[in-house]
Enzyme design. Sequence first.
Site, PDB file in Angstrom:
ATOM      1  N   SER A 149       0.814  -1.112   0.108  1.00  0.00           N
ATOM      2  CA  SER A 149       0.106   0.086  -0.079  1.00  0.00           C
ATOM      3  C   SER A 149       1.021   1.364   0.159  1.00  0.00           C
ATOM      4  O   SER A 149       1.575   1.332  -0.845  1.00  0.00           O
ATOM      5  CB  SER A 149      -0.912  -0.204   1.150  1.00  0.00           C
ATOM      6  N   ASP A 301      -3.035   6.063  -3.712  1.00  0.00           N
ATOM      7  CA  ASP A 301      -1.670   5.612  -3.068  1.00  0.00           C
ATOM      8  C   ASP A 301      -1.340   4.526  -4.170  1.00  0.00           C
ATOM      9  O   ASP A 301      -1.729   4.269  -5.176  1.00  0.00           O
ATOM     10  CB  ASP A 301      -1.856   4.885  -1.808  1.00  0.00           C
ATOM     11  N   ASP A 303      -1.276   1.066  -4.425  1.00  0.00           N
ATOM     12  CA  ASP A 303      -1.983   0.071  -4.966  1.00  0.00           C
ATOM     13  C   ASP A 303      -3.287   0.480  -5.395  1.00  0.00           C
ATOM     14  O   ASP A 303      -4.131  -0.297  -5.692  1.00  0.00           O
ATOM     15  CB  ASP A 303      -2.016  -1.063  -4.080  1.00  0.00           C
ATOM     16  N   ASP A 305      -6.006   2.092  -3.872  1.00  0.00           N
ATOM     17  CA  ASP A 305      -7.144   1.631  -3.182  1.00  0.00           C
ATOM     18  C   ASP A 305      -7.494   2.956  -2.084  1.00  0.00           C
ATOM     19  O   ASP A 305      -8.699   3.083  -1.955  1.00  0.00           O
ATOM     20  CB  ASP A 305      -7.163   0.323  -2.153  1.00  0.00           C
TER      21      ASP A 305
END
Length: 574
Positions: A149, A301, A303, A305
């Site tokens: 993340s 961010d 990734d 999400d």
Amino acid sequence: MYIKPEVLERVNSWLTPTFDKDTQDQIKHMIASDPKGLEESFYKDLEFGTGGMRGVMGLGTNRINKYTLGKNTQGLSNYLNASFPGENVKVAIAYDCRHNSKTFGKVVADVFSANGIQVFLFADLRPTPELSFALKHLGCHCGIVLTASHNPPEYNGYKVYWQDGGQLVPPQDGEIITEINQLEYSEIKFEANSRLIEYIGKAVDDVFIDDSIKNGSFDTSKEARENLNVVFTSLHGTSIMSIPETLKRAGYTNVNIVEEQADPNGDFPTVVSPNPEEPEALRMAMALAEKVDGDIVIGTDPDCDRLGVVTRNLENELVILNGNQTMLLMTDFLLEQWKNSGKINGNQFIASTIVSTPMMSVLADAYDVEYKIGLTGFKWIAKMIKDFPELDFIGGGEESFGFMVGDFVRDKDAVTSTLLACEIAAQAKAEGKSLYEKLIDLYVKHGFYKERLISLTKKGIEGAQEIKQMMIDARENPLKEVNGSKVVRIEDYQLSVAKDLINNSESTINIPKSNVLIYYTEDGSKIALRPSGTEPKIKFYISVNTKLDNMSAFKETEQLLENRIDTILKDMNL
């Protein structure tokens, strides 16, 4: 330096032929030159937290490497094959822009295939929400994302998703951990069956983007979409693979991309932290917005999400909305759309978490929908959708910059949420308003709720112990008064007990146990304490509220609430 016997035993086990020569050589070098680093690498096993397993990359049981990932995957393979006997077990795998993510993705694919499991592996990096979608779309039993993340560059991680597209929840998580813990590293099957690995890409992308547009766009005019001036940054992450194309297909033609941050890069060279919760991460995007007179700025961010949203305040200055504010705007907009379409009939719900703004409950009451609340992490919202199939999930989020629109993706989804934010902003602009003014309208209508998050970072073995002690102290010596207001209720999610201090009674909390403590005061303030499940941090969530009579009283009332939070923090020595 003295090394504990149990740590030395773990180290010696990694100097056996089970582990490759390069690994053994590096460990021998650490023994001679970095005994403290060696202890940090081996003193425990990496554990599953709120977002799966996440940690620093390197050698050892407490690090992300081919062996710790391989062991997890072997345990998961054993569990899948036992859980679905006679079925053609299938998994989907995605990975982000981090160092080694692509390599780790292939290691994980190899182990699954070596255990007779069909693998759909993305050929290149993709957003986490697309993995959740792809898993369901391809009829898989399980899914994996290799990501850490928004953690620093030295981190990577391993998120596990189940058949419904949501992350692992009880009882599967505990059962899988038990399976993993029973394994020896020598039992990992690394030899791939290449016939069982299929690479996927554009075909899944197209369906995912189409569904994002279906769920995230509403009756916004073509002119309003073209008139919205959007600035977007992927912060060197995976969202560059999906968000620009999604906005383009949805009709947003005026999108300015921060080119210096557009290339995926695991070093995240232009930011201190690739986290849209951090104002510094959005600095370049805000500078571009000033240059092009942008109406809205969105940053995601690595990734993809989480998303950070920037709008213009009453003085036309760019300001970052916090996660609670973005969640409120999105939830209210969705509720309004459902209401106007005549789709609210008492069988709908919205959702959030125990540390997010209490104003979500107020919105639910205003629209006559159910409000469900769970622990931090979208896996609990996904579980709500699974547990209550008779109810329609409208949307929901959490304070940490995540939101989920509908249930076609069962995790926080910055792709669809970015489109939704643009829809709200475009319609607001067409009405002569900004997102900020829409937010103030909500405060006037429902009450002004103001939140602030304080995070204290405590790294390493000593840091973990310090965090543990802070929670022990808070339980053994609970606050009795905050900012001159009596504490009237204490919720301890580790003990599953809520204490009503007014009538001296206790009740059971019917939410899974978690190391969270929440205080409620007489004046409506809420203070939550929670160690992070994925980072070496302890977090303090403060929420205060009051009435807001009209927009002209906004600044004065906001300062009053900011002062109240400052006093609470001072009272708590934070």
